[in-house]
Design a protein around this motif. Structure first.
Motif, PDB file in Angstrom:
ATOM      1  N   PHE A 142     -27.827 -19.305 -16.388  1.00 34.28           N
ATOM      2  CA  PHE A 142     -28.317 -18.843 -15.089  1.00 34.28           C
ATOM      3  C   PHE A 142     -27.679 -19.671 -13.975  1.00 34.28           C
ATOM      4  O   PHE A 142     -27.531 -20.895 -14.093  1.00 34.28           O
ATOM      5  N   THR A 143     -27.322 -19.016 -12.890  1.00 32.29           N
ATOM      6  CA  THR A 143     -26.630 -19.689 -11.788  1.00 32.29           C
ATOM      7  C   THR A 143     -27.477 -20.775 -11.140  1.00 32.29           C
ATOM      8  O   THR A 143     -26.931 -21.719 -10.575  1.00 32.29           O
ATOM      9  N   THR A 162     -19.485 -13.734 -13.146  1.00 29.79           N
ATOM     10  CA  THR A 162     -20.924 -13.699 -12.918  1.00 29.79           C
ATOM     11  C   THR A 162     -21.487 -12.416 -13.500  1.00 29.79           C
ATOM     12  O   THR A 162     -20.911 -11.338 -13.335  1.00 29.79           O
ATOM     13  N   PRO A 164     -24.500 -10.183 -12.963  1.00 26.15           N
ATOM     14  CA  PRO A 164     -25.560 -10.011 -11.974  1.00 26.15           C
ATOM     15  C   PRO A 164     -26.843  -9.423 -12.552  1.00 26.15           C
ATOM     16  O   PRO A 164     -26.816  -8.631 -13.494  1.00 26.15           O
ATOM     17  N   ASP A 165     -27.960  -9.884 -11.980  1.00 23.61           N
ATOM     18  CA  ASP A 165     -29.252  -9.236 -12.191  1.00 23.61           C
ATOM     19  C   ASP A 165     -29.646  -9.100 -13.667  1.00 23.61           C
ATOM     20  O   ASP A 165     -30.054  -8.032 -14.115  1.00 23.61           O
ATOM     21  N   VAL A 166     -29.538 -10.191 -14.414  1.00 26.66           N
ATOM     22  CA  VAL A 166     -29.907 -10.188 -15.833  1.00 26.66           C
ATOM     23  C   VAL A 166     -31.431 -10.218 -15.945  1.00 26.66           C
ATOM     24  O   VAL A 166     -32.085 -11.054 -15.325  1.00 26.66           O
ATOM     25  N   GLU A 167     -31.982  -9.296 -16.726  1.00 27.03           N
ATOM     26  CA  GLU A 167     -33.440  -9.210 -16.865  1.00 27.03           C
ATOM     27  C   GLU A 167     -33.917 -10.047 -18.040  1.00 27.03           C
ATOM     28  O   GLU A 167     -33.431  -9.924 -19.163  1.00 27.03           O
ATOM     29  N   CYS A 168     -34.921 -10.895 -17.771  1.00 28.68           N
ATOM     30  CA  CYS A 168     -35.548 -11.727 -18.796  1.00 28.68           C
ATOM     31  C   CYS A 168     -36.722 -10.979 -19.411  1.00 28.68           C
ATOM     32  O   CYS A 168     -37.190  -9.969 -18.871  1.00 28.68           O
ATOM     33  N   THR A 172     -38.437 -11.195 -14.979  1.00 33.93           N
ATOM     34  CA  THR A 172     -37.647 -11.900 -13.968  1.00 33.93           C
ATOM     35  C   THR A 172     -36.192 -11.456 -14.058  1.00 33.93           C
ATOM     36  O   THR A 172     -35.670 -11.216 -15.138  1.00 33.93           O
ATOM     37  N   ARG A 173     -35.551 -11.355 -12.900  1.00 31.46           N
ATOM     38  CA  ARG A 173     -34.125 -11.000 -12.847  1.00 31.46           C
ATOM     39  C   ARG A 173     -33.382 -12.098 -12.094  1.00 31.46           C
ATOM     40  O   ARG A 173     -33.785 -12.491 -11.008  1.00 31.46           O
ATOM     41  N   LYS A 174     -32.292 -12.554 -12.702  1.00 30.69           N
ATOM     42  CA  LYS A 174     -31.473 -13.593 -12.069  1.00 30.69           C
ATOM     43  C   LYS A 174     -30.018 -13.385 -12.478  1.00 30.69           C
ATOM     44  O   LYS A 174     -29.733 -12.778 -13.501  1.00 30.69           O
ATOM     45  N   ASP A 175     -29.121 -13.938 -11.667  1.00 28.79           N
ATOM     46  CA  ASP A 175     -27.698 -13.902 -11.997  1.00 28.79           C
ATOM     47  C   ASP A 175     -27.365 -14.999 -12.991  1.00 28.79           C
ATOM     48  O   ASP A 175     -27.986 -16.066 -12.995  1.00 28.79           O
TER      49      ASP A 175
END
Length: 190
Positions: A142-143, A162, A164-168, A172-175
């Motif tokens: 995660f960035t 990168t 983008p918008d990886v879903e856990c 939660t969504r994060k790059d």
């Protein structure tokens, strides 16, 4: 078992590498409780896509089905005193194609910030290159996990892109950064 590699019957050293500051050894089944405890710590779990609590039963099953079969190679990082402080893993590797994936975490809170991450990375990459014969390893971080990706960079990885918008699993969504290490650009010493 991956059709790309067969580690059965292959003698792997217990200690992969030793140094004055940190040793890296193969994980044993007895380490499973420690992995569960570390992985369930909120400061560790928040840095993974999979955020459901680990169980000892699940970790033991993973050990027997993935690690004991050689499909995954997991290491325990220890201080010279023998105290385990974290772990690294090589998975999704294919010797025929020369690639694999790396992961790691510092499990002991008081071991964070001591500069162990680059050592763990370098030792694991050296194993991947010299023992498994891999030439390219990727890692996803995660960035916002700055200590982890900085440690990976010091140990031999470079940011390649990168995601983008990886879903856990908790929604939660994060790059994420996609990092890459190549044998021809390996870190010689730290």
């Amino acid at each position: 078992m991956s059709d790309c590699i067969d580690l059965k019957g292959r003698e792997l050293p217990h200690y992969v590498e030793t140094s004055p500051r940190l040793n890296l050894r193969l994980m044993t089944e007895e380490d499973s409780r420690r992995i569960v405890d570390w992985r369930n710590e909120p400061r560790v779990m928040q840095n993974y896509i999979y955020r459901k609590p680990f169980t000892l039963e699940g970790q033991l099953q993973y050990f027997r089905e993935k690690i004991a079969t050689g499909e995954v190679i997991q290491f325990i990082a220890e201080e010279p005193s023998g105290r385990p402080v974290g772990c690294t893993v090589l998975n999704d590797f294919c010797v025929k194609e020369g690639h694999g994936e790396y992961g790691m975490f510092i499990g002991e809170p008081d071991a964070a910030g001591k500069g162990y991450s680059p050592l763990m990375v370098k030792m694991t990459l050296d194993f991947a290159y010299d023992v498994l014969g891999l030439s390219r390893i990727v890692c996803r971080i995660f960035t916002d996990n700055v200590p982890s990706w900085k440690g990976c960079e010091r140990g031999g990885f470079r940011i390649a892109g990168t995601l983008p918008d990886v879903e856990c699993t908790d929604g939660t969504r994060k790059d994420m950064y996609l990092l890459e290490a190549r044998k021809e650009k390996r870190v010689i010493s730290l």
